[in-house]
Design an enzyme around this catalytic site. Sequence first.
Site, PDB file in Angstrom:
ATOM      1  N   CYS A 195       0.768  -1.084   0.198  1.00 45.69           N
ATOM      2  CA  CYS A 195      -0.009   0.189   0.019  1.00 45.69           C
ATOM      3  C   CYS A 195       0.902   1.230   0.026  1.00 45.69           C
ATOM      4  O   CYS A 195       0.561   2.366  -0.654  1.00 45.69           O
ATOM      5  CB  CYS A 195      -0.956  -0.065   1.347  1.00 45.69           C
ATOM      6  SG  CYS A 195      -2.125  -1.208   1.142  1.00 45.69           S
ATOM      7  N   THR A 196       2.287   1.339   0.518  1.00 45.22           N
ATOM      8  CA  THR A 196       2.882   2.342   0.669  1.00 45.22           C
ATOM      9  C   THR A 196       3.374   2.624  -1.021  1.00 45.22           C
ATOM     10  O   THR A 196       3.327   3.873  -1.315  1.00 45.22           O
ATOM     11  CB  THR A 196       4.285   2.339   1.480  1.00 45.22           C
ATOM     12  OG1 THR A 196       3.586   1.961   2.995  1.00 45.22           O
ATOM     13  CG2 THR A 196       4.852   3.291   1.584  1.00 45.22           C
TER      14      THR A 196
END
Length: 217
Positions: free
Chosen positions: A45-46
């Site tokens: 997700c980063t």
Amino acid sequence: MGLRINDTIPDLMVETDQGTFSLHEWIGDSWAILFSHPKDFTPVCTTEFGAVARLADEWEKRGCKVIGVSVDGVEDHKKWKGDIEKVGGAKPGFPIIADIGLEVSKAFDMLPAEAYLPDGRTPADSATVRSVFIIGPDKQLKLSMTYPMTVGRNFGEVMRALDALQTSTGKGVATPADWQVGEDVIIPAAVSDEDAKAKFGSFETVLPYLRKAKLPG
């Protein structure tokens, strides 16, 4: 029952790292993309949030706002944005909803109604919260995609889908597989050959039910 295409999204009051507001008011007259993930400070997700940040000018060019959703709190969001900028190479200027109570996740049918988050939760506890929703200025859901934990989302495809949606709704056409801006579009079956000729000038009949044309300049 989950949200379906053309359903009006719920007008929830949401708390974000950029303040509290109504989803409908935030969207206003714009297009919007709501994209969610199971937890802050997670690797896939980063990289995804970094990709969205790098595309800031492209979203703006299309009149589209973007907003993230996470089941963590506002302070975590603010800290996590430093990591996102480091990885993505661009400042994430979009808000991230703090969905600690799972109101948004449940309203958008990303988690079952009885879901709760245990103490010491891991991303696995909210694994299904990895979805993308494209919403029109009419506040209706136009498209949704859901990804597993291990597969990073392709935001080039999200942008391609947004282009196709804006073209199809604005021009009264459809778009074929893998369509990109500037390529031929599909003339809807409900449009007669006569009307198609008047609108497009000329068109190609690939099959009796498949007619392609260039959009007028």
